[in-house]
Design a protein around this motif. Structure first.
Motif, short mmCIF file in Angstrom:
data_model
loop_
_atom_site.label_atom_id
_atom_site.label_comp_id
_atom_site.label_asym_id
_atom_site.label_seq_id
_atom_site.Cartn_x
_atom_site.Cartn_y
_atom_site.Cartn_z
N HIS A 107 1.01 -1.22 0.09
CA HIS A 107 -0.10 -0.06 0.01
C HIS A 107 0.90 1.27 -0.07
CE1 HIS A 107 -3.02 2.98 0.93
NE2 HIS A 107 -2.24 3.24 2.12
N ARG A 108 1.74 1.23 0.82
CA ARG A 108 2.67 2.49 1.04
C ARG A 108 3.48 2.63 -0.33
NH1 ARG A 108 1.91 1.82 6.69
NH2 ARG A 108 1.10 3.89 7.52
N LEU A 146 3.81 6.19 -3.96
CA LEU A 146 4.97 6.67 -4.01
C LEU A 146 5.00 6.76 -5.40
CD1 LEU A 146 7.45 5.61 -1.22
CD2 LEU A 146 6.15 7.75 -1.44
N PRO A 147 5.10 7.80 -6.25
CA PRO A 147 5.64 7.81 -7.62
C PRO A 147 7.09 7.35 -7.70
CG PRO A 147 5.73 10.21 -6.90
CD PRO A 147 5.27 9.40 -5.90
N PRO A 148 7.25 7.01 -9.05
CA PRO A 148 8.70 6.37 -9.46
C PRO A 148 9.84 7.75 -9.29
CG PRO A 148 7.36 6.22 -11.50
CD PRO A 148 6.68 7.01 -10.40
N TYR A 149 10.83 7.47 -8.26
CA TYR A 149 11.83 8.43 -8.08
C TYR A 149 12.60 8.76 -9.16
CZ TYR A 149 14.99 10.34 -4.41
OH TYR A 149 15.69 11.24 -3.73
N PRO A 196 -4.94 8.89 8.41
CA PRO A 196 -5.42 8.82 7.11
C PRO A 196 -6.23 9.65 6.50
CG PRO A 196 -5.15 6.59 8.30
CD PRO A 196 -4.87 7.62 9.38
N GLY A 197 -5.84 10.31 5.37
CA GLY A 197 -6.83 11.31 4.65
C GLY A 197 -6.54 12.66 5.12
N PHE A 257 4.46 12.88 4.24
CA PHE A 257 2.97 12.81 4.51
C PHE A 257 2.41 11.71 3.73
CE2 PHE A 257 4.34 17.05 6.05
CZ PHE A 257 3.74 16.97 7.26
N LEU A 258 2.61 11.50 2.32
CA LEU A 258 1.95 10.41 1.65
C LEU A 258 2.22 9.21 2.25
CD1 LEU A 258 2.75 11.57 -1.92
CD2 LEU A 258 0.52 11.64 -0.86
N MET A 259 3.28 8.90 2.75
CA MET A 259 3.75 7.50 3.43
C MET A 259 2.86 7.58 4.71
SD MET A 259 7.59 6.70 2.42
CE MET A 259 8.44 8.05 2.60
N ALA A 260 2.49 8.38 5.23
CA ALA A 260 1.78 8.66 6.53
C ALA A 260 0.39 8.57 6.36
CB ALA A 260 2.22 9.65 7.63
#
Length: 406
Positions: A5-6, A10-13, A115-116, A133-136
């Motif tokens: 999920h996490r 994440l987009p490609p680095y 979340p959210g 924050f996206l990872m959290a």
């Protein structure tokens, strides 16, 4: 791995794509001049290294350390803030040592994000500001990166149209990647904005000591009442050329720092004690090494601007940070920053950071880091000039009709 999920969030680095091409070119014998990653090439101060050597290898200092930082280090950081910004901090409750500012940001995100939750982040901006924050489990809403009235127009719009209401706003001045510098007047309005909307301010001040023109960059904590809503992150990576040592700080609001310290207490035992002791020596020690670092980067900046202009690429002069944020020359702009960056590696043996890696609003730019010496920067300019001059004949399918001036 893409099923996790996490990881899926994440987009490609994108920097990794340039790194792969760079590594392949080097493996083929190319001498790549690397102006991509902001990885300082200067030596850490001699007295700091001596303190590390002197402290390492003893049973007392080789044990687990203190997650929020040893007392002497937190006191030294508080003393630095009072000396530099006139800001008084309680080292016990308002200072937490982090494993660089990147880890501090990521763990602060873990501490405060449900979340959210919506977080306002400048675009373009340093990747961890959004991805932490996206990872959290958070959601990112972009605001303007420039510290002008437009910043507040975009931030007010984001507050109005975000559901749920945003919990935090990230700022970074001197900015990575854009090199913008904020004024105390801007920070005054920023604190008023945060209090009006009851949101947290997270300020990244990693480049506080890398400045060349005008006044030293201020801290948002200089504004009365800012500490009610703010945590500020600093780092020893650039100031003391200690990037690999992973030593930084979060300072400011007690309640927010208590949350950060609690998360960290579950995840790490803090930096290796000899590194913390050496970092204390750096903060309490002479500042001539900082002035020397500043002088070296200033000279490199001036050489970059002068030599690249001769090559036909005008570079705006950054007044702070170790980066120039540069528009892609018009004939190549339609390629986007990633393809243009790959081209520079392949055709000019020069690596830069593609602007898209800092957000979609960075795609017309590349970031150039001042991490090679003056001679290498001049060589990069010569390589780029040759590439620009040969491009119209060798790349007619890729280029727009008007080529850069050679």
């Amino acid at each position: 791995m893409s099923d996790f999920h996490r990881i899926k969030r994440l987009p490609p680095y994108v920097f990794e794509q340039v790194n792969r091409i760079k590594a392949a070119a080097r493996a083929g014998g190319a001498d790549i001049i690397d102006l991509g990653m902001g990885n300082p090439d200067l030596d850490a101060p001699r007295h700091v290294i001596q303190k590390l050597v002197e402290t390492a290898g003893k049973p007392r200092t080789d044990r687990y350390s203190a997650s929020k930082g040893i007392v002497g280090l937190r006191r030294a950081q508080a003393a630095y803030y009072e000396r530099r910004f006139g800001v008084k901090l309680n080292p016990d409750t308002q200072v937490v040592a982090t494993l660089g500012s990147k880890e501090g940001f990521a763990n602060m995100a873990q501490a405060i994000t449900a979340p959210g939750d919506v977080v306002l982040v400048p675009n373009p901006s340093y990747p961890i500001h959004a991805f932490g924050f996206l990872m959290a489990g958070g959601v990112i809403r972009s605001v303007s990166a420039e510290p002008t009235p437009d910043f507040f127009v975009s931030a007010e719009r984001a507050m109005l149209h975000s559901i749920p209401k945003p919990i935090a706003l990230v700022v970074c001045y001197p900015s990575n990647p854009t090199a913008y510098v904020a004024s105390l007047d801007f920070y005054r309005d920023l604190v008023a904005f945060a209090k009006k909307h009851e949101i947290i301010l997270l300020s990244d001040l990693a480049y506080s000591e890398v400045y060349f023109d005008g006044e030293p960059p201020p801290s948002v904590l200089q504004i009365p009442g800012a500490i009610d809503v703010t945590v500020e992150f600093t780092s020893m990576s650039k100031t003391f050329s200690m990037a690999g040592w992973r030593m930084g700080f979060a300072v400011g609001n007690e309640r927010l720092l208590a949350a950060l310290a609690r998360v960290k207490s579950y995840l790490d035992y803090g930096a290796y004690t000899p590194i913390q002791v050496a970092a204390t020596a750096a903060l309490n020690g002479p500042e001539d090494c900082i002035n020397e670092m500043r002088g070296i980067y200033r000279k490199r900046r001036d050489v970059l601007i002068e030599s690249f202009a001769t090559a036909g690429w005008e570079i705006p002069s950054p007044s702070a940070s170790m980066f120039a944020w540069v528009g892609i020359p018009e004939p190549f702009r339609h390629l986007g920053s990633l393809e243009f960056s790959k081209l520079l590696v392949e055709k000019a043996d020069v690596a830069v950071a593609p602007g898209i890696g800092f957000g979609e609003h960075g795609d017309d730019y590349v970031r150039i880091a001042l991490v090679e010496n003056e001679q290498r920067i001049r060589q990069a300019a010569r390589n780029i000039r040759k590439f620009f001059e040969s491009a119209p004949s060798t790349m007619h399918n890729t280029l727009r009709t008007d080529a850069p001036n050679g």
